[in-house]
Design a protein around this motif. Structure first.
Motif, PDB file in Angstrom:
ATOM      1  N   PRO A  96     -78.460  57.986 -52.196  1.00 11.40           N
ATOM      2  CA  PRO A  96     -77.652  58.301 -51.015  1.00 11.40           C
ATOM      3  C   PRO A  96     -77.962  57.447 -49.793  1.00 11.40           C
ATOM      4  O   PRO A  96     -77.398  57.688 -48.733  1.00 11.40           O
ATOM      5  CB  PRO A  96     -78.012  59.766 -50.743  1.00 11.40           C
ATOM      6  N   SER A  97     -78.823  56.461 -49.883  1.00 13.13           N
ATOM      7  CA  SER A  97     -79.189  55.678 -48.710  1.00 13.13           C
ATOM      8  C   SER A  97     -78.292  54.453 -48.566  1.00 13.13           C
ATOM      9  O   SER A  97     -77.733  53.949 -49.540  1.00 13.13           O
ATOM     10  CB  SER A  97     -80.649  55.235 -48.809  1.00 13.13           C
ATOM     11  N   SER A  98     -78.167  53.985 -47.324  1.00 10.06           N
ATOM     12  CA  SER A  98     -77.454  52.734 -47.086  1.00 10.06           C
ATOM     13  C   SER A  98     -78.415  51.593 -47.378  1.00 10.06           C
ATOM     14  O   SER A  98     -79.610  51.680 -47.101  1.00 10.06           O
ATOM     15  CB  SER A  98     -76.980  52.659 -45.639  1.00 10.06           C
ATOM     16  N   ARG A  99     -77.904  50.500 -47.925  1.00  9.00           N
ATOM     17  CA  ARG A  99     -78.790  49.410 -48.329  1.00  9.00           C
ATOM     18  C   ARG A  99     -77.965  48.170 -48.659  1.00  9.00           C
ATOM     19  O   ARG A  99     -76.775  48.259 -48.947  1.00  9.00           O
ATOM     20  CB  ARG A  99     -79.598  49.810 -49.560  1.00  9.00           C
ATOM     21  N   PRO A 100     -78.633  47.015 -48.639  1.00  8.35           N
ATOM     22  CA  PRO A 100     -77.941  45.804 -49.084  1.00  8.35           C
ATOM     23  C   PRO A 100     -77.925  45.721 -50.603  1.00  8.35           C
ATOM     24  O   PRO A 100     -78.906  46.036 -51.265  1.00  8.35           O
ATOM     25  CB  PRO A 100     -78.798  44.677 -48.479  1.00  8.35           C
ATOM     26  N   ILE A 101     -76.811  45.322 -51.159  1.00  9.09           N
ATOM     27  CA  ILE A 101     -76.669  45.131 -52.602  1.00  9.09           C
ATOM     28  C   ILE A 101     -76.489  43.641 -52.844  1.00  9.09           C
ATOM     29  O   ILE A 101     -75.567  43.017 -52.304  1.00  9.09           O
ATOM     30  CB  ILE A 101     -75.471  45.931 -53.151  1.00  9.09           C
ATOM     31  N   SER A 102     -77.399  43.058 -53.624  1.00  5.76           N
ATOM     32  CA  SER A 102     -77.346  41.627 -53.915  1.00  5.76           C
ATOM     33  C   SER A 102     -76.423  41.362 -55.096  1.00  5.76           C
ATOM     34  O   SER A 102     -76.553  41.997 -56.142  1.00  5.76           O
ATOM     35  CB  SER A 102     -78.744  41.093 -54.225  1.00  5.76           C
ATOM     36  N   ILE A 103     -75.520  40.424 -54.905  1.00  2.00           N
ATOM     37  CA  ILE A 103     -74.556  40.071 -55.938  1.00  2.00           C
ATOM     38  C   ILE A 103     -74.755  38.605 -56.299  1.00  2.00           C
ATOM     39  O   ILE A 103     -74.502  37.721 -55.475  1.00  2.00           O
ATOM     40  CB  ILE A 103     -73.112  40.309 -55.453  1.00  2.00           C
ATOM     41  N   GLY A 141     -88.328  28.885 -65.242  1.00  2.00           N
ATOM     42  CA  GLY A 141     -87.519  27.893 -65.937  1.00  2.00           C
ATOM     43  C   GLY A 141     -86.125  27.761 -65.340  1.00  2.00           C
ATOM     44  O   GLY A 141     -85.564  26.666 -65.275  1.00  2.00           O
ATOM     45  N   GLU A 142     -85.564  28.890 -64.873  1.00  2.00           N
ATOM     46  CA  GLU A 142     -84.237  28.835 -64.237  1.00  2.00           C
ATOM     47  C   GLU A 142     -84.302  28.049 -62.930  1.00  2.00           C
ATOM     48  O   GLU A 142     -83.355  27.342 -62.577  1.00  2.00           O
ATOM     49  CB  GLU A 142     -83.720  30.252 -63.975  1.00  2.00           C
ATOM     50  N   PHE A 143     -85.418  28.178 -62.191  1.00  2.00           N
ATOM     51  CA  PHE A 143     -85.562  27.378 -60.973  1.00  2.00           C
ATOM     52  C   PHE A 143     -85.585  25.896 -61.319  1.00  2.00           C
ATOM     53  O   PHE A 143     -84.986  25.078 -60.621  1.00  2.00           O
ATOM     54  CB  PHE A 143     -86.847  27.769 -60.238  1.00  2.00           C
ATOM     55  N   GLN A 190     -81.304  31.618 -61.248  1.00  2.00           N
ATOM     56  CA  GLN A 190     -82.622  32.100 -60.851  1.00  2.00           C
ATOM     57  C   GLN A 190     -82.493  33.368 -59.996  1.00  2.00           C
ATOM     58  O   GLN A 190     -81.506  33.577 -59.312  1.00  2.00           O
ATOM     59  CB  GLN A 190     -83.395  31.020 -60.080  1.00  2.00           C
ATOM     60  N   VAL A 191     -83.509  34.201 -60.083  1.00  2.00           N
ATOM     61  CA  VAL A 191     -83.520  35.489 -59.383  1.00  2.00           C
ATOM     62  C   VAL A 191     -84.458  35.386 -58.180  1.00  2.00           C
ATOM     63  O   VAL A 191     -85.581  34.878 -58.302  1.00  2.00           O
ATOM     64  CB  VAL A 191     -84.004  36.616 -60.327  1.00  2.00           C
ATOM     65  N   TYR A 192     -83.985  35.861 -57.028  1.00  2.00           N
ATOM     66  CA  TYR A 192     -84.806  35.906 -55.824  1.00  2.00           C
ATOM     67  C   TYR A 192     -85.192  37.352 -55.515  1.00  2.00           C
ATOM     68  O   TYR A 192     -84.483  38.287 -55.896  1.00  2.00           O
ATOM     69  CB  TYR A 192     -84.055  35.332 -54.621  1.00  2.00           C
ATOM     70  N   LEU A 193     -86.291  37.511 -54.827  1.00  2.00           N
ATOM     71  CA  LEU A 193     -86.659  38.841 -54.334  1.00  2.00           C
ATOM     72  C   LEU A 193     -85.624  39.291 -53.310  1.00  2.00           C
ATOM     73  O   LEU A 193     -85.188  38.514 -52.458  1.00  2.00           O
ATOM     74  CB  LEU A 193     -88.049  38.797 -53.684  1.00  2.00           C
ATOM     75  N   PRO A 201     -84.961  41.759 -40.950  1.00  2.00           N
ATOM     76  CA  PRO A 201     -83.729  41.148 -40.428  1.00  2.00           C
ATOM     77  C   PRO A 201     -83.311  39.964 -41.287  1.00  2.00           C
ATOM     78  O   PRO A 201     -84.143  39.342 -41.960  1.00  2.00           O
ATOM     79  CB  PRO A 201     -84.142  40.684 -39.018  1.00  2.00           C
ATOM     80  N   GLN A 202     -82.036  39.672 -41.258  1.00  2.00           N
ATOM     81  CA  GLN A 202     -81.526  38.589 -42.088  1.00  2.00           C
ATOM     82  C   GLN A 202     -82.179  37.254 -41.740  1.00  2.00           C
ATOM     83  O   GLN A 202     -82.466  36.440 -42.613  1.00  2.00           O
ATOM     84  CB  GLN A 202     -80.004  38.479 -41.934  1.00  2.00           C
ATOM     85  N   GLY A 203     -82.442  37.027 -40.448  1.00  3.08           N
ATOM     86  CA  GLY A 203     -83.063  35.770 -40.048  1.00  3.08           C
ATOM     87  C   GLY A 203     -84.437  35.586 -40.663  1.00  3.08           C
ATOM     88  O   GLY A 203     -84.804  34.489 -41.085  1.00  3.08           O
ATOM     89  N   LEU A 204     -85.203  36.667 -40.735  1.00  2.71           N
ATOM     90  CA  LEU A 204     -86.530  36.589 -41.342  1.00  2.71           C
ATOM     91  C   LEU A 204     -86.418  36.424 -42.854  1.00  2.71           C
ATOM     92  O   LEU A 204     -87.224  35.727 -43.473  1.00  2.71           O
ATOM     93  CB  LEU A 204     -87.331  37.854 -40.996  1.00  2.71           C
ATOM     94  N   TYR A 205     -85.399  37.059 -43.465  1.00  2.04           N
ATOM     95  CA  TYR A 205     -85.190  36.891 -44.911  1.00  2.04           C
ATOM     96  C   TYR A 205     -84.824  35.444 -45.234  1.00  2.04           C
ATOM     97  O   TYR A 205     -85.229  34.901 -46.260  1.00  2.04           O
ATOM     98  CB  TYR A 205     -84.108  37.845 -45.383  1.00  2.04           C
ATOM     99  N   GLU A 206     -84.073  34.811 -44.335  1.00  9.38           N
ATOM    100  CA  GLU A 206     -83.740  33.407 -44.554  1.00  9.38           C
ATOM    101  C   GLU A 206     -84.992  32.534 -44.492  1.00  9.38           C
ATOM    102  O   GLU A 206     -85.091  31.518 -45.193  1.00  9.38           O
ATOM    103  CB  GLU A 206     -82.706  32.954 -43.527  1.00  9.38           C
ATOM    104  N   LEU A 207     -85.981  32.937 -43.669  1.00 10.30           N
ATOM    105  CA  LEU A 207     -87.249  32.225 -43.678  1.00 10.30           C
ATOM    106  C   LEU A 207     -87.930  32.371 -45.039  1.00 10.30           C
ATOM    107  O   LEU A 207     -88.473  31.405 -45.578  1.00 10.30           O
ATOM    108  CB  LEU A 207     -88.155  32.761 -42.564  1.00 10.30           C
ATOM    109  N   MET A 208     -87.900  33.590 -45.609  1.00  8.59           N
ATOM    110  CA  MET A 208     -88.473  33.786 -46.947  1.00  8.59           C
ATOM    111  C   MET A 208     -87.767  32.893 -47.969  1.00  8.59           C
ATOM    112  O   MET A 208     -88.415  32.230 -48.790  1.00  8.59           O
ATOM    113  CB  MET A 208     -88.329  35.254 -47.373  1.00  8.59           C
ATOM    114  N   LEU A 209     -86.434  32.888 -47.930  1.00 10.25           N
ATOM    115  CA  LEU A 209     -85.686  32.078 -48.894  1.00 10.25           C
ATOM    116  C   LEU A 209     -86.039  30.602 -48.764  1.00 10.25           C
ATOM    117  O   LEU A 209     -86.097  29.876 -49.762  1.00 10.25           O
ATOM    118  CB  LEU A 209     -84.175  32.290 -48.692  1.00 10.25           C
TER     119      LEU A 209
END
Length: 831
Positions: free
Chosen positions: A322-329, A776-778, A785-788, A795-803
């Motif tokens: 029931p929680s709001s969350r980002p869904i990765s596609i 191997g996919e990387f 390839q799968v990312y965390l 925040p999205q800006g900090l996630y972009e730093l992770m990526l």
């Protein structure tokens, strides 16, 4: 010059995608924006023309001043051309001071902006107000936080007045380059939900495009403003706005169809790897995340839609949460300039707060030229001779055969490489009747010095070939109070991955590590100050922290540290209070090479003097066994600390649970980055950076691998902990290439751990073998390839730093200096 303190007083929303990091001056004050890109509707004189409208500068007569009064027409403007699309989070204005002679300033103004120079949009705040409060005197800088932020190339300032008067203006823009490349999205107009008689408006109130026949097009709005809605969509993160503000929502009944179609237009063709959709799932109001999504890709404006479309169904467990969350596609790296996605309803309502993409710019598709009319090119003459046809066929067959052979050889080569990565059997090198067991600097030596060349030890002859190592004799305790050594069990040392990769048998761990190619000379004794030799009798045994193949790590106390004048004291300890230390002990029966490496490690560690690095305090080398004494933080490691806490904004006051805030997490991450910046400046490579190897207060260490508590974090070969593959870059797993860039990858995973408050392992849904397959996919880089995924608090800006830390190309990963700078600024603005 304008003092940087002006920027420090501005508060940016925690949830903003770009505003949290896009607060850099774009160049009016420092001259980065050239005079030719600053224009105006008019100027009172040459000394007050547009180029003088730079914040905190006094060129000319000190500002831009329009020719006429700004009342009542309000048509005079100062325009800045940024040359490309930028994300603008902040603007600053100032009047004309001119060393005390100026008296003109704008008490208010309007902003208009354009992405193409043709269509102009008037900026409005979240409550629909166009007029921005300006200056109250001629000298102070007034900063305006743009909420909502804008994406634009051109920006115009229109000074306003409530009576006929002259005004002058100096300005600055703050933001960053709009790397997303999104120009506009098209979506149906949001609907109104009625809950208990109260309306909940789920419209896109900040959309800056046009609306026609119930469809919004040609603009950007709340789906890309970075504000993530919470679990209760009737509560908003902005003050004084209406319920439902954070979401754009549609009713299946009002829409009259079973799906919502959203189309995204980008500046140029990009390769799309992932789309993240932040959706609400409030079951009690008939709101659920979408049941499935179907996406089509159009590589260019003149090209057709790709076929077949990409279809993804949402697992049932996601529909139940029931929680709001980002869904990765996952989008598979498909190229597109226009992306169209159709979201299927799972209930009566679909609510979306934010949509973001992980994509990279790509060149036009190879077949694009075929769709473009070409003229003026020479036309080949028609040759109907049989000879020409025969030669053409033979050449074609030869080229086809060569291509098939190349593909077969390529597949066999990488099948062999990946097969070695996944191999679990123990391979021996047999030479002259002896097994060659190679090892280098201690696995406990969590730093590998890039200037230390690896020299293989001689063959380990004179041992029992059945058992591999001679059985040890009983040894005395290393210091008073220490328990006797346990009997050694026969080791099994796997030959991992490639032939140039050697296994490290460490004092604190049984880990097999890849050693990078090293060329620089090793540090000599002259490089380091003499290590203080500590008397063993000052060490009081408390407990054993861990055990490795060739030694142990013990927790000890020094009862009166002030009485040891040669102790390298890292901090003040009150008189009479013992000092906790960690003691690394080399087994007396260790080989000569292991002993030399142990001493070399001590010299290396003695160079590491940084507030965020565990320090070597002294050694015991006057007698056997050899010992190294290091700091120990009694507060324990960061993993255990965070795993027993919950995020402050997700726990109400009635829970009485230990909490931690986002700014505190960022502050700790900044300290880890500071320590790693110091290590990278000395060309040290850590190779096992993780929260388990960070002690509190923040000091980077490497106790994790020696503790049974974290045995599950290491990939096992024949039941032994080997590699922390879930923290390792793909090139480490496949090629044994350990560099500072691979440490940056591990830092990104460590930051993900922290923002997830260590509630689960990285890639917890994947097995160890699947993690290796993902490496191997990387390598193949086919977009599979799968990312965390992004943690809820991130925040999205900090996630972009992770990526960026997980970039396939190690040369494109950020430096620790950049990471530390980013996190330091982020932490300062989160307080």
């Amino acid at each position: 010059m304008c003092s940087p303190v002006y920027l420090m007083v501005v508060s940016f929303p925690l949830t903003s995608t770009h505003a949290a990091q896009c607060r850099y001056a774009l160049g009016m004050e420092d001259g980065t924006i050239p005079d030719s890109d600053i224009t105006a509707s008019s100027a009172w004189s040459d000394s007050t023309e547009a180029k003088h409208g730079r914040l905190s500068t006094g060129a000319g007569d000190g500002a831009w001043c329009p020719l006429g009064a700004v009342f009542p027409s309000a048509s005079e403007y100062l325009q800045v051309d940024l040359r490309s699309l930028h994300f603008l989070a902040l603007v600053g204005t100032q009047g004309r001071h001119a060393d005390g002679h100026g008296q003109e300033f704008a008490r208010s103004y309007r902003l208009r902006y354009s992405r193409d120079g043709r269509s102009w949009i008037t900026w409005k705040d979240r409550w629909g107000q166009e007029v921005v409060s300006g200056n109250k005197n001629t000298y102070d800088v007034v900063l305006k936080d743009l909420g909502p932020p804008i994406v634009a190339r051109y920006v115009r300032f229109y000074p306003l007045a409530d009576r006929v008067m002259s005004v002058c203006l100096r300005v600055e823009l703050y933001g960053c380059l709009w790397n997303d490349g999104l120009l506009a999205y098209t979506a149906p107009v949001g609907h109104v939900m009625h809950l208990s008689g109260s309306p909940v408006y789920l419209n896109d109130s900040t959309y800056d495009g046009s609306t026609e026949a119930g469809v919004q097009f040609g603009g950007l709005g709340q789906l890309v403003d970075g504000v993530l809605g919470g679990d209760d969509f009737t509560e908003t993160k902005e003050l004084r706005v209406w319920p439902g503000y954070d979401y754009l929502g549609w009713s299946r009944e009002a829409l009259g169809q079973g799906s919502v179609q959203i189309e995204f237009h980008f500046q140029k063709t990009r390769s799309f790897h992932t789309m993240q959709v932040h959706s609400n799932n409030r079951h009690t109001q008939g709101v659920r995340v979408f049941r499935k999504v179907e996406c089509q890709f159009k590589p260019g404006l003149l090209l057709p839609w790709s076929s077949p479309p990409l279809l993804l169904a949402i697992p049932l467990e996601d529909l139940k949460d029931p929680s709001s969350r980002p869904i990765s596609i996952p989008l598979g790296g498909r190229p597109a300039q226009i992306l169209r996605c159709q979201f299927t309803f799972a209930d009566r309502w679909l609510l979306i707060s934010e949509i973001s993409f992980y994509s990279v710019s790509t060149p036009p598709p190879a077949d694009f030229a075929a769709t473009t009319p070409r003229s003026g090119l020479p036309v080949a003459k028609h040759d109907s001779s049989n000879t020409a046809i025969l030669i053409g066929c033979l050449v074609g067959i030869i080229l086809l055969l060569l291509a098939v052979i190349a593909v077969i050889l390529w597949r066999q080569y990488w099948k062999k490489i990946l097969g070695k990565v996944r191999r679990k059997d123990f391979q021996h090198d047999f030479q002259n009747g002896c097994y060659i067991l190679t090892f280098t600097v201690d696995a406990w030596a969590w730093f590998s010095l890039n200037s230390v060349p690896y020299t293989p030890p001689p063959p380990a002859c004179g041992m029992d070939m059945e058992k591999g190592f001679p059985s040890p004799t009983e040894e005395p305790p290393p210091y008073p109070g220490a328990p006797p050594y346990p009997a050694l069990s026969p080791p099994s040392v796997p030959h991992y991955a490639e032939a140039d990769i050697v296994s490290l048998q460490g004092v604190s761990g049984n880990n097999t590590y890849a050693v990078p190619a090293l060329s620089s000379p090793s540090p000599t004794a002259a490089d380091c100050s003499p290590l203080p030799d500590l008397p063993r009798q000052c060490l009081v045994f408390k407990e054993k922290l861990g055990e490795g193949q060739f030694g142990e790590v013990h927790l000890c106390e020094i009862e009166s540290p002030q009485d040891l004048p040669n102790l390298e004291f890292p901090f003040n300890v009150r008189k009479g209070r013992p000092l906790l230390v960690a003691v690394k002990i080399l087994r007396p029966d260790a080989s000569k090479n292991a002993r030399n490496d142990f001493l070399k490690e001590g010299k290396i560690l003695s160079r590491l003097k940084d507030p965020n690095i565990i320090r070597l305090l002294g050694v015991c080398v006057s007698s056997e066994p050899l010992c190294m004494v290091t700091e120990y933080m009694e507060c324990g490691d960061l993993n255990q600390y965070l795993s027993h806490r919950v995020l402050l904004d997700k726990t109400g006051p009635a829970h009485h649970a230990a909490t931690i805030s986002y700014p505190a997490l960022i502050s700790m991450a900044s300290q880890i980055a500071s320590g790693m910046k110091f290590l990278s400046s000395l060309n040290f490579v850590h190779r096992d950076l993780a929260t388990r190897n960070c002690l509190r207060p923040i000091k980077i260490a490497d106790f994790g691998m020696s503790r049974n508590l974290y045995a599950g974090d290491y990939y096992r070969i024949q039941g032994r902990a080997v590699l922390p593959i879930r923290w390792m870059a793909w090139e480490c797993i496949l090629m044994g290439k350990f560099t500072t860039a691979s440490d940056v990858w591990a830092f990104g995973v460590t930051l993900w751990e922290m923002l997830s408050v260590c509630q689960e392992q990285p890639y917890s849904s994947l097995t160890d073998e699947q993690v290796i397959d993902n490496a191997g996919e990387f390598f193949r880089d086919h977009g599979r390839q799968v990312y965390l995924s992004r943690p809820d608090i991130c925040p999205q800006g900090l996630y972009e730093l992770m990526l960026s830390c997980w970039n396939r190309d190690c040369k494109l990963r950020p430096s620790f200096a950049h990471i530390h700078s980013f996190l330091t600024e982020d932490a300062m603005n989160m307080v």
